[in-house]
Design a protein around this motif. Sequence first.
Motif, short mmCIF file in Angstrom:
data_model
loop_
_atom_site.label_atom_id
_atom_site.label_comp_id
_atom_site.label_asym_id
_atom_site.label_seq_id
_atom_site.Cartn_x
_atom_site.Cartn_y
_atom_site.Cartn_z
N ARG A 532 92.93 -7.80 46.31
CA ARG A 532 94.18 -8.37 46.82
C ARG A 532 94.19 -9.89 46.68
O ARG A 532 95.22 -10.50 46.36
CB ARG A 532 94.38 -7.97 48.28
N CYS A 535 94.85 -10.71 42.98
CA CYS A 535 96.26 -10.45 42.64
C CYS A 535 97.17 -11.50 43.27
O CYS A 535 98.14 -11.96 42.63
CB CYS A 535 96.65 -9.05 43.12
N LEU A 589 98.31 -1.99 38.88
CA LEU A 589 98.55 -2.64 40.16
C LEU A 589 99.10 -4.05 39.94
O LEU A 589 100.05 -4.48 40.63
CB LEU A 589 97.24 -2.70 40.96
N GLU A 593 102.77 -5.41 41.07
CA GLU A 593 102.94 -6.56 41.96
C GLU A 593 103.74 -7.66 41.27
O GLU A 593 104.54 -8.36 41.92
CB GLU A 593 101.58 -7.08 42.40
#
Length: 744
Positions: A532, A535, A589, A593
């Motif tokens: 996370r 990202c 992912l 995002e």
Amino acid sequence: MDSAARDKMQPALPPGSSCPGPEWPEQERAEQLARGAALKWASGIFYRPEQLARLGQYRSREVQRTCSLEARIKSVVQSYLEGVKTGVRQLAWALEAVQGAREALGQAHGLLWGMAEAAQTLEPLREQVVQHKQLQAMSQLLPRLRAVPAALAHTQTLIDAQRLLEAYVSLRELEQLQEETWAPLGGLELPVFEGLRPLAEALGQAVEAAAGAAGQLAREDPALLVAAMRVAEVDAGRTTSLEQAARDWRQRCLRALQEGLEQIHFGTPLQPGPGALAEWLEALRVALPAELATAEALVAPCCPPHYNVVRLWAHTLHSGLRRCLQQLLEGPQLEAADAFTLLHWALHVYLGPEMMGSLELGPEADVSDLEPLLTLENIEQLEAIFVAKVQASVAQWLQKALDGDVAEWGREQEPDTDPSGFYHSPMPAIVLQILEENIRVTRMVSESLQRRVHGVALSELSAFLRSFSDALIRFSRDHLRGEATAPHYVPYLLATLNHQSALSSSVSVLQPDWVAPGALAPVEAALDELQRRICRLVLEALLAELQPLFAALPSRRWLSSPELLDDVCERTASFCQDFRHVRDPAVQLLLAEAERTVVLQYLRALMQGRLVCRGADERTQAAERLRHDAAQLRELFLGLGLEESVQCAPVLLALRELLNLRDPTLLGLEVAGLRQQFPDVSEDHVSALLDLRGDVSREQRLAALSSLQAGPQPSPPASGRALFSLVPAPAPPLSSCLPSGSCA
């Protein structure tokens, strides 16, 4: 009954039977009891008057009874008097005998005194006799005594020449001669025998030295070893009349055998120094079985059977090794490699088939029933040392791997790629290899050590991931502040995402079958947090490029031309080109995002109130623009590889329906439908969209906003991804707030 009658009834005492004086209190008490009993009897018999007529009969009967008793008493007293007379006569005879014996003893005592005086006159003669006997014995032993010094020297020569049997025979002859002279001389030790005791001690030391070198003598000179053992055994059965302590050469030989064996293998000069423990243990692995084989093949035939040489050898080696290891552990702390080597060697190699458990060794060499080489405290100590050293080493290696990877983030070149074109670095493989290798190697020692190292590995991996995340934060902060601008900032962020994926996909190697489920949960949570974080940093870089473009949206130009979104799509496509170097599933992912970030920026721009439609035509244009933009974003991210099912752009189509509605009175239905699709939409968001329409009256606004409260509670979206809750909307005027709204 009156007193006179009672006096008549009382029996009269016979003459001569009067009560004795007070000097016989027992008799007086007996008479009183008898009188009382008689009175009680008479009172009971003559209580009634008619029985008084029989008084004469009772009186005559009692007189007869009294006479009978007196006769019996006289007979008894007469017999007692005759016995006393006989006793007195016998005492007189005994007195005469005692007096005769006394006279005889007096005569004997006088004779004894006379003999003692005669014996004192004979004492010098007795001494002369003893001296004569000693001189006679000395005259007979004199030739042999003259040869004693030469015999002592000859025996010493035999000892020096290691001719132990001959030396022992000569020693015994001298000791027998000493015994022969000791008794006639009354325990007197002649000076000629003063060198005999040191000679015996020299022979004992020679026997002891031969026993101490039993292994070497068994190979080089077994005859000498056999002679030493025979001397010790023969001397064990020796008896002597001299007051001398036992030599106990047998026990000295056994002690010499043990001490010599320990000195050969575990002497102080032979103990390992720092870093030489592995070589020392390997040498013992070869030497100890060879020593036991030598004992069984060569030493045992040279010793008596009851010595149990092989068993003695095995126990001596075991105890010596155990004592040596204890001393080693009490010294300076071992290094990790030495602690591991010692644990593995003591727990597995020593009792294994390569050493003491070899099938070539007989049952006498079994040491499994003895105390273990390492106690539980020793094992705990070594495991703690190994774990602490390994933890420090692993932390150092992981930090070194991280520092090496971080140093490349500021390079002029893009990250390295593998043959498939994905960003690649050996750092994840190095990290997992370090951890997995340390866990795997401990399997050779014990399960407890493996569990402890496994816990250390997971702990250090979690610490490494935290350090990795902190390094990313510093890298991003320095880049954004301009302190250390990275030429390829985003590519290296994407490369770290591949590192995280590699760690996530391979971390299962750190969970063997014996590990409880959930042991990797903290590591997996740290990996998810790292993902996370990466990202978020990538999306922040994307957002920094897109924010200037969204500043002009929506606007009149946006209504009439697709150029604004074309620039957004072009910039997004250019930014996401490097995503092709990211592996699945991280790339999916990241694309999802990125697509959500673009849509969120689009929604933020719509909610800013920069545009209010002036009529139905502009509302139609805005609705068409939303449809076109949604399709354009969908095609963009489909081209980048994002699946359509996870895209957020369809929210623009839902907003298009709200703008395209021609009858404002039906806005409540549209708002309720929007709430069902997107549960996180708020009154402020709806108010901003209604402002964008430009044709909603106060009553229509209130009715539309009330539908948010009146409708059924929406179910959470299946994807669980928030949209409107991340979009700040300007607060509407106070007049548009419902009493139950967020402004109340």
